[in-house]
Write a protein that holds these residues in place. Structure first.
Motif, short mmCIF file in Angstrom:
data_model
loop_
_atom_site.label_atom_id
_atom_site.label_comp_id
_atom_site.label_asym_id
_atom_site.label_seq_id
_atom_site.Cartn_x
_atom_site.Cartn_y
_atom_site.Cartn_z
N ILE A 13 0.82 -1.22 0.00
CA ILE A 13 0.00 0.00 0.00
C ILE A 13 0.85 1.27 0.00
N GLY A 14 2.17 1.12 0.00
CA GLY A 14 3.05 2.28 -0.08
C GLY A 14 3.40 2.92 1.25
N LEU A 15 3.12 2.24 2.34
CA LEU A 15 3.48 2.77 3.66
C LEU A 15 4.99 2.72 3.89
N VAL A 16 5.64 1.69 3.35
CA VAL A 16 7.09 1.58 3.44
C VAL A 16 7.67 1.43 2.04
N LEU A 17 8.88 1.92 1.87
CA LEU A 17 9.57 1.83 0.58
C LEU A 17 10.11 0.43 0.35
N GLU A 18 10.67 -0.16 1.42
CA GLU A 18 11.29 -1.47 1.30
C GLU A 18 11.07 -2.29 2.57
N VAL A 19 11.16 -3.60 2.40
CA VAL A 19 11.15 -4.54 3.52
C VAL A 19 12.46 -5.31 3.46
N THR A 20 13.15 -5.39 4.59
CA THR A 20 14.44 -6.08 4.64
C THR A 20 14.41 -7.13 5.75
N GLU A 21 15.49 -7.88 5.84
CA GLU A 21 15.68 -8.75 6.99
C GLU A 21 15.76 -7.84 8.23
N PRO A 22 15.22 -8.29 9.37
CA PRO A 22 15.22 -7.43 10.56
C PRO A 22 16.59 -6.88 10.94
N ASP A 23 17.63 -7.68 10.80
CA ASP A 23 18.96 -7.20 11.21
C ASP A 23 19.62 -6.29 10.17
N ALA A 24 18.96 -6.06 9.02
CA ALA A 24 19.51 -5.22 7.97
C ALA A 24 18.81 -3.87 7.84
N VAL A 25 17.79 -3.63 8.67
CA VAL A 25 16.98 -2.42 8.53
C VAL A 25 17.81 -1.15 8.69
N LEU A 26 18.55 -1.05 9.76
CA LEU A 26 19.32 0.16 10.01
C LEU A 26 20.38 0.37 8.93
N ASP A 27 21.06 -0.69 8.54
CA ASP A 27 22.07 -0.57 7.48
C ASP A 27 21.45 -0.08 6.18
N ARG A 28 20.28 -0.59 5.84
CA ARG A 28 19.62 -0.16 4.60
C ARG A 28 19.17 1.29 4.70
N ALA A 29 18.67 1.71 5.85
CA ALA A 29 18.26 3.11 6.04
C ALA A 29 19.47 4.03 5.89
N VAL A 30 20.59 3.65 6.47
CA VAL A 30 21.82 4.45 6.36
C VAL A 30 22.30 4.47 4.90
N GLU A 31 22.20 3.34 4.22
CA GLU A 31 22.59 3.26 2.81
C GLU A 31 21.76 4.23 1.96
N LEU A 32 20.46 4.27 2.20
CA LEU A 32 19.59 5.19 1.46
C LEU A 32 19.95 6.64 1.79
N ALA A 33 20.15 6.93 3.08
CA ALA A 33 20.50 8.29 3.49
C ALA A 33 21.82 8.71 2.85
N THR A 34 22.77 7.79 2.76
CA THR A 34 24.06 8.08 2.14
C THR A 34 23.89 8.36 0.65
N GLN A 35 23.06 7.58 0.00
CA GLN A 35 22.78 7.80 -1.43
C GLN A 35 22.16 9.19 -1.64
N TYR A 36 21.22 9.57 -0.79
CA TYR A 36 20.58 10.88 -0.92
C TYR A 36 21.60 11.99 -0.66
N ALA A 37 22.50 11.76 0.31
CA ALA A 37 23.50 12.78 0.68
C ALA A 37 24.53 13.02 -0.42
#
Length: 197
Positions: free
Chosen positions: A113-137
């Motif tokens: 429904i578009g509430l989240v952009l991506e779903v990851t393994e639970p232990d990869a959530v923070l790393d993926r969020a940082v990866e996206l933030a780095t890409q935007y930066a």
């Protein structure tokens, strides 16, 4: 979600408004930041917690996370943006269902429904969020900020007004050093060195 023990102390309209204003200001601050805000969600993201996540620009969730607004279960209504940001993100029907039913939705549904952009393994959530933030930066900071501003403001305006606002922001960006650097770097096939000017 919010601490319901503390919320019980707000008995008068004035105390309730003060409590809600605290959450509203926090969410508005997140929304108004010049930099993208990526929410890393792992576990339960309910009512006040979901309202904070809704104020973020992008949401990444770990598998097994659950989302919901449970205000109707306690005789209340989401008062820090849940009734306004949620339908703009997932549509009126899904927002009403979540607000009326108090049911939790799972990560596959949140993604669909578009509430989240991506779903990851639970232990990869923070790393993926940082990866996206780095890409935007890595992008031109004024461009990212103005894109965020254009989307957030434009969602509140009629289409013609939103398009005019977009054109005004683009006109301002066209005069920046970063725009010149970005175009020169593209033509010279090199990485741009943005300075936020």
């Amino acid at each position: 979600g919010a601490d319901l023990g503390g919320a019980l102390e707000a008995q008068s309209p004035r105390a309730t408004d003060r409590l809600l204003m605290h959450f509203t200001r926090a969410n508005e601050t997140i929304e108004a930041l010049s930099k993208p805000v990526v929410a890393a969600i792992n576990g339960y993201c309910l009512t006040g917690g979901l309202e904070v996540a809704l104020a973020c620009d992008v949401r990444v969730a770990g598998e097994g996370s659950r989302f919901g607004i449970t205000s109707a279960k306690i005789g209340s209504v989401a008062g820090a943006g849940g009734t306004q940001r949620l339908p703009r993100l997932v549509g009126e029907q899904w927002a009403k269902h979540m607000l009326f039913s108090c049911e939790f939705i799972d990560t596959p549904t949140a993604f669909r429904i578009g509430l989240v952009l991506e779903v990851t393994e639970p232990d990869a959530v923070l790393d993926r969020a940082v990866e996206l933030a780095t890409q935007y930066a890595e992008q031109a900071p004024l461009s990212v900020w103005y894109a965020k501003k254009a989307v957030n403001t434009g969602m509140q305006l009629a289409m013609a007004d939103a398009l005019r606002f977009e054109r005004e922001l683009t006109t301002v960006l066209w005069t920046t050093e970063d725009r010149i650097e970005g175009m020169q770097a593209f033509l010279e096939k090199r990485k741009a060195q943005f300075k936020g000017r």
